[in-house]
Structures are given as C-alpha cells and as structure tokens.
Write a protein that holds these residues in place. Structure first.
Motif, PDB file in Angstrom:
ATOM      1  N   PHE A 139       0.836  -1.199   0.000  1.00 45.40           N
ATOM      2  CA  PHE A 139       0.000   0.000   0.000  1.00 45.40           C
ATOM      3  C   PHE A 139       0.870   1.248   0.000  1.00 45.40           C
ATOM      4  CE2 PHE A 139      -2.702  -3.188   1.994  1.00 45.40           C
ATOM      5  CZ  PHE A 139      -3.907  -2.986   1.351  1.00 45.40           C
ATOM      6  N   THR A 140       0.477   2.222  -0.806  1.00 49.41           N
ATOM      7  CA  THR A 140       1.063   3.556  -0.738  1.00 49.41           C
ATOM      8  C   THR A 140       0.078   4.418   0.041  1.00 49.41           C
ATOM      9  OG1 THR A 140       2.172   3.280  -2.853  1.00 49.41           O
ATOM     10  CG2 THR A 140       1.890   5.540  -2.055  1.00 49.41           C
ATOM     11  N   CYS A 141       0.487   4.836   1.218  1.00 49.25           N
ATOM     12  CA  CYS A 141      -0.354   5.676   2.077  1.00 49.25           C
ATOM     13  C   CYS A 141       0.224   7.086   2.045  1.00 49.25           C
ATOM     14  CB  CYS A 141      -0.341   5.140   3.507  1.00 49.25           C
ATOM     15  SG  CYS A 141      -0.866   3.418   3.623  1.00 49.25           S
ATOM     16  N   ARG A 142      -0.601   8.054   2.399  1.00 51.62           N
ATOM     17  CA  ARG A 142      -0.120   9.436   2.438  1.00 51.62           C
ATOM     18  C   ARG A 142      -0.508  10.093   3.753  1.00 51.62           C
ATOM     19  NH1 ARG A 142      -1.772   8.583  -2.658  1.00 51.62           N
ATOM     20  NH2 ARG A 142      -0.089   8.575  -4.185  1.00 51.62           N
ATOM     21  N   VAL A 143       0.374  10.954   4.200  1.00 53.06           N
ATOM     22  CA  VAL A 143       0.078  11.818   5.328  1.00 53.06           C
ATOM     23  C   VAL A 143       0.219  13.247   4.814  1.00 53.06           C
ATOM     24  CG1 VAL A 143       2.445  11.720   6.234  1.00 53.06           C
ATOM     25  CG2 VAL A 143       0.572  12.335   7.740  1.00 53.06           C
ATOM     26  N   LEU A 144      -0.793  14.061   5.080  1.00 51.85           N
ATOM     27  CA  LEU A 144      -0.807  15.442   4.606  1.00 51.85           C
ATOM     28  C   LEU A 144      -1.065  16.387   5.766  1.00 51.85           C
ATOM     29  CD1 LEU A 144      -3.060  14.981   1.418  1.00 51.85           C
ATOM     30  CD2 LEU A 144      -0.553  14.948   1.547  1.00 51.85           C
ATOM     31  N   ALA A 145      -0.360  17.501   5.757  1.00 49.60           N
ATOM     32  CA  ALA A 145      -0.568  18.548   6.761  1.00 49.60           C
ATOM     33  C   ALA A 145      -0.865  19.852   6.035  1.00 49.60           C
ATOM     34  CB  ALA A 145       0.661  18.698   7.649  1.00 49.60           C
ATOM     35  N   GLY A 146      -1.544  20.743   6.700  1.00 49.75           N
ATOM     36  CA  GLY A 146      -1.902  22.033   6.109  1.00 49.75           C
ATOM     37  C   GLY A 146      -0.689  22.887   5.818  1.00 49.75           C
ATOM     38  N   ASP A 169       7.089  15.720  10.180  1.00 53.05           N
ATOM     39  CA  ASP A 169       8.293  15.117  10.762  1.00 53.05           C
ATOM     40  C   ASP A 169       7.949  14.230  11.960  1.00 53.05           C
ATOM     41  OD1 ASP A 169       9.818  16.464   8.888  1.00 53.05           O
ATOM     42  OD2 ASP A 169      10.547  17.983  10.296  1.00 53.05           O
ATOM     43  N   ALA A 170       7.084  14.716  12.834  1.00 57.30           N
ATOM     44  CA  ALA A 170       6.689  13.932  14.011  1.00 57.30           C
ATOM     45  C   ALA A 170       5.998  12.637  13.587  1.00 57.30           C
ATOM     46  CB  ALA A 170       5.777  14.756  14.914  1.00 57.30           C
ATOM     47  N   LEU A 171       5.128  12.722  12.586  1.00 56.84           N
ATOM     48  CA  LEU A 171       4.412  11.542  12.114  1.00 56.84           C
ATOM     49  C   LEU A 171       5.340  10.531  11.448  1.00 56.84           C
ATOM     50  CD1 LEU A 171       1.270  13.386  10.753  1.00 56.84           C
ATOM     51  CD2 LEU A 171       1.298  11.733  12.650  1.00 56.84           C
ATOM     52  N   LEU A 172       6.420  11.007  10.848  1.00 50.73           N
ATOM     53  CA  LEU A 172       7.355  10.127  10.146  1.00 50.73           C
ATOM     54  C   LEU A 172       8.478   9.605  11.036  1.00 50.73           C
ATOM     55  CD1 LEU A 172       7.684  12.027   6.757  1.00 50.73           C
ATOM     56  CD2 LEU A 172       6.098  10.190   7.374  1.00 50.73           C
ATOM     57  N   SER A 173       8.549  10.078  12.268  1.00 50.95           N
ATOM     58  CA  SER A 173       9.594   9.619  13.188  1.00 50.95           C
ATOM     59  C   SER A 173       9.446   8.125  13.464  1.00 50.95           C
ATOM     60  CB  SER A 173       9.529  10.388  14.502  1.00 50.95           C
ATOM     61  OG  SER A 173       9.869  11.738  14.274  1.00 50.95           O
ATOM     62  N   GLN A 177       8.704   7.929   1.441  1.00 45.63           N
ATOM     63  CA  GLN A 177       9.233   8.495   0.201  1.00 45.63           C
ATOM     64  C   GLN A 177       8.417   9.727  -0.170  1.00 45.63           C
ATOM     65  OE1 GLN A 177       8.634   5.071  -2.337  1.00 45.63           O
ATOM     66  NE2 GLN A 177       6.686   5.860  -3.097  1.00 45.63           N
ATOM     67  N   GLY A 178       8.947  10.492  -1.078  1.00 44.80           N
ATOM     68  CA  GLY A 178       8.196  11.606  -1.649  1.00 44.80           C
ATOM     69  C   GLY A 178       7.770  12.675  -0.659  1.00 44.80           C
ATOM     70  N   TYR A 179       8.658  13.061   0.250  1.00 47.25           N
ATOM     71  CA  TYR A 179       8.350  14.171   1.168  1.00 47.25           C
ATOM     72  C   TYR A 179       8.313  15.427   0.310  1.00 47.25           C
ATOM     73  CZ  TYR A 179       8.625  16.639   5.691  1.00 47.25           C
ATOM     74  OH  TYR A 179       8.374  17.400   6.796  1.00 47.25           O
ATOM     75  N   ARG A 180       7.115  15.977   0.099  1.00 49.10           N
ATOM     76  CA  ARG A 180       6.984  17.097  -0.837  1.00 49.10           C
ATOM     77  C   ARG A 180       5.623  17.767  -0.681  1.00 49.10           C
ATOM     78  NH1 ARG A 180       5.831  12.380  -3.801  1.00 49.10           N
ATOM     79  NH2 ARG A 180       3.903  12.501  -4.988  1.00 49.10           N
ATOM     80  N   TRP A 181       5.379  18.727  -1.571  1.00 53.65           N
ATOM     81  CA  TRP A 181       4.064  19.356  -1.666  1.00 53.65           C
ATOM     82  C   TRP A 181       3.169  18.473  -2.525  1.00 53.65           C
ATOM     83  CZ3 TRP A 181       3.000  23.025   1.591  1.00 53.65           C
ATOM     84  CH2 TRP A 181       4.024  23.821   2.080  1.00 53.65           C
ATOM     85  N   ILE A 206       1.642  19.885   2.496  1.00 54.71           N
ATOM     86  CA  ILE A 206       2.953  19.267   2.671  1.00 54.71           C
ATOM     87  C   ILE A 206       2.691  17.855   3.178  1.00 54.71           C
ATOM     88  CG2 ILE A 206       3.306  20.074   5.052  1.00 54.71           C
ATOM     89  CD1 ILE A 206       6.066  19.827   2.421  1.00 54.71           C
ATOM     90  N   GLY A 207       3.462  16.909   2.704  1.00 55.00           N
ATOM     91  CA  GLY A 207       3.223  15.537   3.143  1.00 55.00           C
ATOM     92  C   GLY A 207       4.271  14.579   2.644  1.00 55.00           C
ATOM     93  N   ALA A 208       3.965  13.304   2.802  1.00 56.22           N
ATOM     94  CA  ALA A 208       4.874  12.241   2.380  1.00 56.22           C
ATOM     95  C   ALA A 208       4.070  10.973   2.147  1.00 56.22           C
ATOM     96  CB  ALA A 208       5.941  11.998   3.435  1.00 56.22           C
ATOM     97  N   GLU A 209       4.707  10.038   1.456  1.00 60.13           N
ATOM     98  CA  GLU A 209       4.106   8.729   1.218  1.00 60.13           C
ATOM     99  C   GLU A 209       4.771   7.704   2.130  1.00 60.13           C
ATOM    100  OE1 GLU A 209       2.914   9.118  -3.457  1.00 60.13           O
ATOM    101  OE2 GLU A 209       4.924   8.382  -2.983  1.00 60.13           O
ATOM    102  N   LEU A 210       3.971   6.762   2.603  1.00 55.95           N
ATOM    103  CA  LEU A 210       4.467   5.665   3.426  1.00 55.95           C
ATOM    104  C   LEU A 210       4.145   4.366   2.698  1.00 55.95           C
ATOM    105  CD1 LEU A 210       2.993   7.954   5.408  1.00 55.95           C
ATOM    106  CD2 LEU A 210       4.054   6.514   7.109  1.00 55.95           C
ATOM    107  N   ILE A 211       5.115   3.492   2.590  1.00 52.96           N
ATOM    108  CA  ILE A 211       4.933   2.235   1.884  1.00 52.96           C
ATOM    109  C   ILE A 211       4.806   1.116   2.918  1.00 52.96           C
ATOM    110  CG2 ILE A 211       5.883   0.644   0.169  1.00 52.96           C
ATOM    111  CD1 ILE A 211       5.114   3.511  -0.874  1.00 52.96           C
ATOM    112  N   ILE A 212       3.662   0.441   2.902  1.00 51.84           N
ATOM    113  CA  ILE A 212       3.369  -0.604   3.874  1.00 51.84           C
ATOM    114  C   ILE A 212       3.161  -1.922   3.146  1.00 51.84           C
ATOM    115  CG2 ILE A 212       1.787  -1.391   5.667  1.00 51.84           C
ATOM    116  CD1 ILE A 212       1.094   1.590   6.154  1.00 51.84           C
TER     117      ILE A 212
END
Length: 149
Positions: free
Chosen positions: A63-70, A82-86, A122-126, A135-141
């Motif tokens: 799965f490619t998951c995403r976390v997004l922040a305002g 950053d806190a979520l990706l720690s 991966q893909g820490y970007r806009w 702003i966010g990133a992808e998480l591979i599970i």
C-alpha cells in the motif's frame, strides 16, 4: 486477504498516534478522501502480488499511504509531518501501525493478515489534492497473508 478490510485496519492503527498539543487529532481513512481536513492519513494505491507461496497460501499487498498537513505555516506543518514520520514517539505512524502486528505468534491487523511492515517513507513534498496544496509524504506498507481468504 480482503483488501478493503486491510485498508480499514491500517487506518484504524494509524489513528492511535498522539499529535503534539494544540494540533488536534490525525484524521485517518482507509480510502483516498474527496477532500482533506489536515492533518490527514489515508491509504491510497495498492499493488497485489498473488501466489507468493504454493496453493494460494501467501499473497503480498503493498500500500502507498499518504500523510498530509496544512500549509498555513510551512515550518509548523513540516514539523507535524516530521513527528508523524519519526521512527518512535507518540506521534510515530511507524510505531502505531506496527503495533497492529500483534504479539509474537498472533495474526496482524486483528487476524486479517500474517504480518505487516512499514517499509519506507518516500516523496516528502508538496501534494496537490482536490484543488488544495499540502505538505506531506508517502508511506509504503507491505502486508502479507493467506491468499485463499
């Protein structure tokens, strides 16, 4: 494995994170939302590899998951991500999701899978989502389990 049930279980596991004071709760869903209320975690695309063992005994889901922040404040939003990706801590998605692996000898995700592993970020970007930028990133599970169920 039933993909829909696994999606929902991953989102439920992610919801256990505790964000820093004043940020609120991480909104989590097993599917790509029409609109995002940040901060948000969702399960996006899935790759399925069938028959990794004989007689349908093992399938692999990635799965490619995403976390997004305002983006009201670039620095504050990146600190949330950053806190979520720690790798550890109360806001760590890795720690929260991998807690759903269960105890040694138990099935993962409440019996839905044999095991899971948050492999990488991966893909820490806009990201552009539904006409807004986050702003966010992808998480591979990776999730493995019985292909015959």
């Amino acid at each position: 494995m039933q993909i829909s049930a696994v999606r929902d279980a991953i989102a439920t596991a992610a919801a256990a994170v505790v964000l820093p004071a004043g940020i609120g709760k991480l909104r989590c869903t097993g599917y790509v939302p029409d609109s995002v209320v940040a901060p948000c975690f969702f399960v996006g695309e899935v790759e399925v590899s069938f028959d990794k063992a004989m007689a349908r005994r093992l399938d692999e889901l990635v799965f490619t998951c995403r976390v997004l922040a305002g983006r009201q404040d670039d620095r504050a939003s990146q600190r949330i991500v950053d806190a979520l990706l720690s790798g550890s801590g109360p806001a760590s998605l890795k720690q929260a999701i991998e807690k759903a692996r269960g105890a040694p000898g138990e099935m993962a995700l409440g019996g839905l899978a044999d095991d899971l592993h948050l492999q990488r970020v991966q893909g820490y970007r806009w990201f552009e989502h539904a006409g807004s930028t986050y702003i966010g990133a992808e998480l591979i599970i990776k999730v493995i389990g019985d292909g015959s169920t």
